[in-house]
Design a protein around this motif. Structure first.
Motif: not given
Length: 344
Positions: A2-6, A254-266, A282-289
């Motif tokens: 079961r894979v959640v893409i968010a 699986i989640t993602g955004e345009g740019s993953f950087d330090d501000t992604s935690y805020t 849950t295992r996780m994968i980050v996809i980013a620009g």
């Protein structure tokens, strides 16, 4: 599995629903037997209506007709009606910076926000959720409140979604921090600061309250006039879209955004997703620009990540065809999981 893409939207490139669909297409091409759940996300800014609508089967998008845009020109107003009578309004949709023909930090207004809220209340909305990201104005919500006049808050109350904790006034406040993004010069900032100070003097609400500086102080206006409550946008939308519950039965997020950087935690979508994954094991994968820093769970463990810029060969190439490269990222994510499964 079961894979959640968010994912969040990739700002200026592709919406969150389209992003989730592209990743899913790539994953299915490798692992067609997996169960995929698509729950596009947002943090209270642009794309909030799209994310909630895509994840809520019985949500209905309603028209408010033409309303006042941030620079006075008419724009279409819309809101989202949820099955429980909640109206979701996205400030960026009718009062966002992207709607300005040219920067006008001193003249931009939230009047259209008030007009959309009136339309929702007139057809019986009982609860109001206002997503506050992307504002063009720094009017403290005065434009919207002027339209609402002596109307009271809906019986179910008002929730304000934001990803900032800024106060209304001072060097970390609405004018000083966000004014320059809206074209404000130092002189403009001083004028805006004084306007906000005078506006705040008419209420008992403390302008130092964290978060009331959101959307040019619009959070302050609705907190002061209607007793609204401020909530972190990413967490609230995760709850509204059932991500908070769905992840409990997921094998992979699986989640993602345009740019993953330090501000992604805020206060952003991916940072909140990392916390949810950690809490639920849950295992996780980050996809980013682009991936500027290695994603990590709250306990410091690294998380697998995929950069579209790396896949495409450059940021420009990735931006030029985001659907193609998000699909490719979905393929790589599925192949990565298949490799991990064989070697675990």
């Amino acid at each position: 599995m079961r894979v959640v893409i968010a994912p969040d939207s990739f700002k200026g490139s592709i919406s969150a629903p389209d992003c989730a669909a592209a990743i899913a297409d790539g994953w299915r091409s490798v692992r067609p037997g997996d169960s995929l759940v698509l729950l596009p996300q947002a943090d209270g800014g642009e794309g909030t209506l799209d994310a909630i609508e895509a994840s809520t089967p019985d949500a209905v998008r309603r028209s408010a007709g033409m309303v006042t845009g941030p620079d006075g020109r008419p724009v279409p107003g819309v809101w989202l009606e949820l099955p429980d009578g909640t109206a979701v309004v996205e400030l960026a949709q009718m009062a966002g910076l992207a709607l300005m023909a040219a920067p006008d930090p001193l003249g931009a207004t939230t009047r259209g926000l008030g007009e959309v809220i009136v339309a929702a209340l007139d057809v019986g909305a009982t609860t109001l959720v206002i997503a506050l990201g992307g504002s063009a104005s720094t009017d403290g919500g005065a434009g919207a409140l002027a339209v609402l006049g002596d109307r009271g808050a809906p019986v179910g109350g008002v929730t304000l979604l934001t990803d900032v904790t800024a106060p209304l006034l001072g060097p970390m406040g609405a004018a000083a921090v966000f004014g320059p993004q809206k074209g404000a010069t130092p002189t403009d900032i001083a004028v805006l600061e004084e306007r906000l100070r005078a506006f705040a003097a008419g209420f008992r609400t403390d302008p130092a309250t964290p978060g009331v500086g959101a959307a040019g102080g619009t959070a302050f206006g609705f907190l002061a006039a209607w007793g609204a409550r401020i909530e972190p946008g990413a967490a609230a939308i995760a709850a509204l879209t059932d991500l908070t519950e769905t992840i409990r039965d997921a094998d992979i997020l699986i989640t993602g955004e345009g740019s993953f950087d330090d501000t992604s935690y805020t206060g952003k979508v991916v940072g909140h997703a990392l916390r949810l994954a950690h809490e639920n094991g849950t295992r996780m994968i980050v996809i980013a620009g682009r991936v500027a820093t290695e994603p990590r769970l709250p306990d410091g463990r690294p998380v697998a990540s995929i950069s579209l810029a790396s896949l495409a060969g450059s940021t420009e190439a990735a931006l030029g065809d985001p659907t193609r490269w998000l699909t490719a990222a979905g393929v790589e994510a599925a192949q990565l999981e298949a490799w991990d499964s064989r070697n675990s």
